[in-house]
Design a protein around this motif. Structure first.
Motif, mmCIF file in Angstrom:
data_model
loop_
_atom_site.group_PDB
_atom_site.id
_atom_site.type_symbol
_atom_site.label_atom_id
_atom_site.label_comp_id
_atom_site.label_asym_id
_atom_site.label_seq_id
_atom_site.Cartn_x
_atom_site.Cartn_y
_atom_site.Cartn_z
ATOM 1 N N ALA A 258 1.204 -1.135 -0.199
ATOM 2 C CA ALA A 258 0.381 -0.231 -0.252
ATOM 3 C C ALA A 258 0.896 1.511 -0.264
ATOM 4 O O ALA A 258 2.232 1.102 0.508
ATOM 5 C CB ALA A 258 -0.725 0.368 0.991
ATOM 6 N N PRO A 259 0.411 2.611 -0.627
ATOM 7 C CA PRO A 259 1.344 3.086 -0.571
ATOM 8 C C PRO A 259 1.979 4.394 1.237
ATOM 9 O O PRO A 259 3.198 4.231 1.163
ATOM 10 C CB PRO A 259 -0.017 5.347 -0.867
ATOM 11 C CG PRO A 259 -0.868 4.204 -1.912
ATOM 12 C CD PRO A 259 -1.260 2.411 -1.401
ATOM 13 N N ASP A 260 1.045 4.584 1.724
ATOM 14 C CA ASP A 260 1.792 4.222 3.552
ATOM 15 C C ASP A 260 3.032 3.619 3.811
ATOM 16 O O ASP A 260 3.845 3.678 4.363
ATOM 17 C CB ASP A 260 0.735 4.237 4.588
ATOM 18 C CG ASP A 260 -0.209 3.071 5.398
ATOM 19 O OD1 ASP A 260 -0.150 1.761 3.838
ATOM 20 O OD2 ASP A 260 -0.244 2.344 5.763
ATOM 21 N N GLU A 261 2.467 1.532 3.074
ATOM 22 C CA GLU A 261 3.508 1.284 3.176
ATOM 23 C C GLU A 261 5.056 1.435 1.758
ATOM 24 O O GLU A 261 6.155 1.089 3.164
ATOM 25 C CB GLU A 261 3.219 -0.482 3.004
ATOM 26 C CG GLU A 261 1.563 -1.038 4.175
ATOM 27 C CD GLU A 261 1.688 -2.180 3.823
ATOM 28 O OE1 GLU A 261 1.220 -3.033 4.371
ATOM 29 O OE2 GLU A 261 1.874 -2.925 2.767
ATOM 30 N N ILE A 262 4.527 1.490 1.313
ATOM 31 C CA ILE A 262 5.815 1.804 0.009
ATOM 32 C C ILE A 262 6.512 3.072 1.559
ATOM 33 O O ILE A 262 7.721 3.013 1.368
ATOM 34 C CB ILE A 262 5.337 2.624 -0.528
ATOM 35 C CG1 ILE A 262 4.720 1.289 -1.436
ATOM 36 C CG2 ILE A 262 6.319 3.200 -1.847
ATOM 37 C CD1 ILE A 262 4.129 1.376 -2.910
ATOM 38 N N ALA A 263 5.790 4.369 1.398
ATOM 39 C CA ALA A 263 6.542 5.231 2.809
ATOM 40 C C ALA A 263 6.948 5.338 3.795
ATOM 41 O O ALA A 263 7.874 5.786 3.790
ATOM 42 C CB ALA A 263 5.237 6.209 2.692
ATOM 43 N N ALA A 264 6.231 4.331 4.584
ATOM 44 C CA ALA A 264 7.097 4.079 5.549
ATOM 45 C C ALA A 264 8.473 3.399 5.195
ATOM 46 O O ALA A 264 9.517 3.551 6.114
ATOM 47 C CB ALA A 264 6.401 2.677 6.142
ATOM 48 N N ILE A 265 8.948 2.433 4.537
ATOM 49 C CA ILE A 265 10.030 2.200 3.624
ATOM 50 C C ILE A 265 10.980 2.798 3.314
ATOM 51 O O ILE A 265 12.220 3.070 3.924
ATOM 52 C CB ILE A 265 9.957 0.355 3.162
ATOM 53 C CG1 ILE A 265 9.505 -0.552 3.720
ATOM 54 C CG2 ILE A 265 10.631 0.505 2.653
ATOM 55 C CD1 ILE A 265 8.817 -1.104 2.381
ATOM 56 N N ASP A 266 10.138 4.020 2.849
ATOM 57 C CA ASP A 266 10.931 4.939 2.106
ATOM 58 C C ASP A 266 11.815 5.680 3.103
ATOM 59 O O ASP A 266 12.846 6.078 2.699
ATOM 60 C CB ASP A 266 10.514 5.467 1.513
ATOM 61 C CG ASP A 266 9.743 5.783 -0.412
ATOM 62 O OD1 ASP A 266 10.450 5.000 -0.224
ATOM 63 O OD2 ASP A 266 8.917 6.267 -0.919
ATOM 64 N N ALA A 267 11.316 5.595 4.572
ATOM 65 C CA ALA A 267 11.457 6.924 5.804
ATOM 66 C C ALA A 267 12.582 6.014 6.404
ATOM 67 O O ALA A 267 12.747 6.741 6.801
ATOM 68 C CB ALA A 267 10.124 7.513 6.196
ATOM 69 N N LEU A 268 13.295 5.217 5.698
ATOM 70 C CA LEU A 268 13.897 3.959 6.651
ATOM 71 C C LEU A 268 15.581 4.405 6.326
ATOM 72 O O LEU A 268 16.099 3.858 6.570
ATOM 73 C CB LEU A 268 14.052 2.514 6.181
ATOM 74 C CG LEU A 268 12.920 2.231 6.822
ATOM 75 C CD1 LEU A 268 12.660 0.428 7.399
ATOM 76 C CD2 LEU A 268 12.525 1.883 8.212
ATOM 77 N N ASP A 269 15.496 5.403 4.627
ATOM 78 C CA ASP A 269 17.002 6.155 4.355
ATOM 79 C C ASP A 269 17.606 6.157 5.533
ATOM 80 O O ASP A 269 17.577 7.718 6.539
ATOM 81 C CB ASP A 269 16.392 6.954 2.934
ATOM 82 C CG ASP A 269 18.241 6.975 2.547
ATOM 83 O OD1 ASP A 269 19.229 6.061 2.064
ATOM 84 O OD2 ASP A 269 18.341 8.071 1.942
ATOM 85 N N THR A 270 18.783 6.044 5.484
ATOM 86 C CA THR A 270 20.310 6.376 6.443
ATOM 87 C C THR A 270 20.930 7.425 5.616
ATOM 88 O O THR A 270 21.641 8.513 5.990
ATOM 89 C CB THR A 270 21.110 5.292 6.941
ATOM 90 O OG1 THR A 270 21.670 4.823 5.865
ATOM 91 C CG2 THR A 270 20.209 4.142 7.586
ATOM 92 N N GLY A 271 20.830 6.926 4.623
ATOM 93 C CA GLY A 271 22.071 8.503 3.578
ATOM 94 C C GLY A 271 22.976 7.887 4.028
ATOM 95 O O GLY A 271 24.124 8.490 2.923
ATOM 96 N N VAL A 272 23.394 6.419 3.935
ATOM 97 C CA VAL A 272 25.442 5.839 4.403
ATOM 98 C C VAL A 272 25.202 4.890 3.366
ATOM 99 O O VAL A 272 24.446 4.091 3.530
ATOM 100 C CB VAL A 272 25.411 5.488 6.058
ATOM 101 C CG1 VAL A 272 26.465 5.203 6.527
ATOM 102 C CG2 VAL A 272 24.656 7.076 6.845
ATOM 103 N N ARG A 273 26.159 5.230 2.829
ATOM 104 C CA ARG A 273 26.633 3.853 1.346
ATOM 105 C C ARG A 273 26.876 3.112 2.377
ATOM 106 O O ARG A 273 28.460 2.918 3.227
ATOM 107 C CB ARG A 273 27.699 4.462 0.589
ATOM 108 C CG ARG A 273 28.362 3.537 -0.506
ATOM 109 C CD ARG A 273 29.199 4.456 -0.854
ATOM 110 N NE ARG A 273 28.884 5.320 -2.196
ATOM 111 C CZ ARG A 273 28.305 5.798 -3.301
ATOM 112 N NH1 ARG A 273 27.938 4.282 -3.605
ATOM 113 N NH2 ARG A 273 27.639 6.717 -3.347
#
Length: 292
Positions: A258-273
């Protein structure tokens, strides 16, 4: 819901999910490829620098699946950059794979310190495309600035830029640059296995938010992560040599997030390679000969 295929910017259709064979030992690669194709995969991603192209070809033949049904992807290593050298690199790959045509061929690294060689190598790929020896061409690990420079100095916009993407390192700026040019983002290390690097050892498979989504759908965390890639419209190439994991990773076409599930995973980005900066790879520290 299924999103089984993606269409590249030159009209070629490619299975969205493929089997990756990075760090797959040659002695295990043949059986892994055969198992994947028998499971239903129709896309195999390898590279000259993985030193297992020959075993990939053997696995394709062992599977019994007709070559015409299989999308083969490989990469030229930067030691073979330069116009003539890249043409020779292509010949080495086709001989090892046992095929006359490659469906998608990429330049493996940007070789930022000697980008003129990258340009010459890409022009060789353009000639292979014009001759029908490849169906699509692209790049890997190229920054937005490098993409813009390459596009300004060549004739064919890359079909794919294969970059590191997973929930903890989703590279939104790079993906936006790909999308701006009509280039498909293809995710290497899509589940996050390469993220255990240096002092940073977080694993997306153990993330509580992903685990909760997985439980809701009756899926594993790995399946949810792969579905996240496909629901974004990207391609993903998870690696495994274990038949049960290969089958598990393919079992993602009967649900969608669902869109909210995709957004929740998107929010996990740390920016650390996880892993070295691709622009730090040069012929002095990563140059090695690709055997015939």
């Amino acid at each position: 819901m299924t999103h089984t295929h993606v269409t590249l910017n030159n009209g070629v259709t490619m299975p969205a999910l493929g089997l990756g064979v990075y760090q797959s030992p040659p002695e295990e690669t043949t059986d892994a490829v055969a198992a994947a194709l028998r499971t239903g995969y129709r896309h195999i991603d390898t590279a000259a620098a993985y030193f297992n192209e020959r075993e990939v070809g053997e696995g394709i033949r062992k599977s019994g699946v007709d070559r015409a049904e299989i999308f083969i992807e490989t990469k030229i290593w930067m030691s073979d950059y330069g116009y003539d050298q890249t043409l020779h690199g292509f010949d080495k790959s086709t001989r090892k794979l046992g095929v006359d045509q490659i469906d998608l061929i990429l330049l493996h690294q940007p070789l930022a310190a000697e980008f003129d060689k990258t340009i010459a190598a890409y022009k060789a790929l353009e000639s292979l495309l014009a001759d029908g020896r490849v169906r699509a061409i692209g790049v890997s690990n190229q920054t937005p600035a490098e993409l813009a420079q390459l596009i300004s100095r060549t004739d064919v916009v890359p079909a794919v830029n294969q970059i590191q993407v997973h929930p903890y390192y989703s590279q939104p700026e790079w993906r936006a640059a790909n999308a701006e040019h009509g280039i498909l983002t293809q995710s290497w290390s899509p589940i996050g296995g390469s993220y255990i690097y240096g002092d940073f050892d977080k694993n997306p498979l153990e993330d509580p938010a992903i685990a909760a989504i997985a439980e809701k759908h009756g899926k594993t965390s790995a399946q949810v992560i792969l579905r996240w890639h496909l629901d974004h419209g990207w391609s993903a190439i998870p690696k495994s040599v274990k038949p049960h994991r290969i089958a598990e990773n393919f079992d993602i076409f009967d649900f969608a997030l669902a869109p909210d599930e995709i957004a929740a995973i998107d929010a996990l980005d740390t920016g650390v390679r996880g892993g070295p900066d691709p622009d730090s790879l040069n012929l002095d520290n990563y140059g090695f000969a690709i055997p015939e």
